[in-house]
Design an enzyme around this catalytic site. Sequence first.
Site, PDB file in Angstrom:
ATOM      1  CE  LYS A   1      11.128   0.313   3.259  1.00  0.00           C
ATOM      2  NZ  LYS A   1      10.620   1.197   2.232  1.00  0.00           N
TER       3      LYS A   1
ATOM      4  CG  ASP B   1       0.435  -2.526   3.260  1.00  0.00           C
ATOM      5  OD1 ASP B   1      -0.023  -2.112   4.349  1.00  0.00           O
ATOM      6  OD2 ASP B   1       1.471  -2.084   2.746  1.00  0.00           O
TER       7      ASP B   1
ATOM      8  CB  ALA C   1      -0.890   0.000   1.249  1.00  0.00           C
ATOM      9  N   PRO C   2       0.455   2.329  -0.671  1.00  0.00           N
ATOM     10  CG  PRO C   2       0.425   4.557  -1.416  1.00  0.00           C
ATOM     11  CD  PRO C   2       1.236   3.590  -0.600  1.00  0.00           C
ATOM     12  N   GLY C   3       0.287   1.425  -3.312  1.00  0.00           N
ATOM     13  CA  GLY C   3       0.154   0.676  -4.560  1.00  0.00           C
ATOM     14  C   GLY C   3       0.903   1.217  -5.776  1.00  0.00           C
ATOM     15  N   GLY C   4       1.946   2.003  -5.582  1.00  0.00           N
ATOM     16  CA  GLY C   4       2.718   2.501  -6.727  1.00  0.00           C
ATOM     17  C   GLY C   4       3.321   1.366  -7.537  1.00  0.00           C
TER      18      GLY C   4
END
Length: 318
Positions: free
Chosen positions: A271, A201, A182-185
């Site tokens: 990350k 997600d 999410a949000p889905g790019g």
Amino acid sequence: MESALKLDVGRARPDLRFAYSRPGLVTFKSVDAIAVDDAPGSVFARVWGRSIGPARSPEDAVHQLALVGADRLHVYPRDPESVTDLAPWHAALGVGLPGVAAGPATDGELVADVIVSASADEPAWLGLHRQDANHVAAPGALIAVDVPADAPSRAYAKIEEAIAWAGLPVRTGDVALEIGAAPGGAVMALAKRGVEVFGVDTGELAPNVRAMKGVHHLPIKVGALRWEQLPKRVDWLLVDVNLAPQVALHEVGRLMPKLAPTLVGAVFTLKLNDVSFVAELPVLAQRIAGFGFQSVRMRHLPSNRKEVCAVAMMRQRA
Ligand SMILES: C[S@@+](CC[C@H](N)C(=O)[O-])C[C@H]1O[C@@H](n2cnc3c(N)ncnc32)[C@H](O)[C@@H]1O
């Protein structure tokens, strides 16, 4: 990411000493001669090569580069976010180095890099590198991605950059599983390529992404995801979850026995909470390889912020 780059080079290439930097350009000194095909000393380097030195003017650049026998000319801004006038450099070098083409380099070509500052008072920096799998073909490694206005996140660019950099053989009809979707790019980018995507997600996918053909949402935490909820065949695994890499990889390890038989490759966004984390990159690469992948490559892509992209291939495709 300059501090991450310096730490990484310090770890991987103790033969190099930091010399000089400006935003977007970092140079090191070496006692030994640096070959034009010197392997990049860090995943944070967009372009890596041997420095020739500064050029005070386009004519000076022509003069210095006339002798090096380059096959390809790459003129690009030192700082891609600045407004830099490349036109005088292109014009002078186009005339002064006839037959040395601009544009993406092909493997084996000797590329002359002309790194131009936005300020007319600052010289351009000249360098040389040999084009190979460690180098992005585009000038300055600036991978051009057309992000649609309705893409819900920059992850659209991240996955397209990963596909372009690593040459991933993504095909219409493939099936992808994304953990942290999410949000889905990225889901949008893959669905536009005709891929069926399962997004895991707890957050919502943007309505325009959710409505795309072949998009499925599994609204649960990855830790609660059971093998039975996975599609029969998964060609591509994407991991872009806001979890410490070791935690995210632990979850991936739990799913791998189910995924491995059909998986072609995986794209992990690792990350980095702080720069000292670069010391762990080799350990993370080993951990990913331990899942049975044939190869693991890492790179800080143009759209990556405090994160690194790792592409791992499970099998070759014809
Ligand atoms: C950087 S965003 C993902 C962006 C996304 N890949 C895209 O293309 O738009 C990270 C996502 O990880 C999700 N996340 C964090 N912890 C999670 C967990 N344990 N299980 C599943 N998703 C999680 C968050 O809800 C968030 O949406």
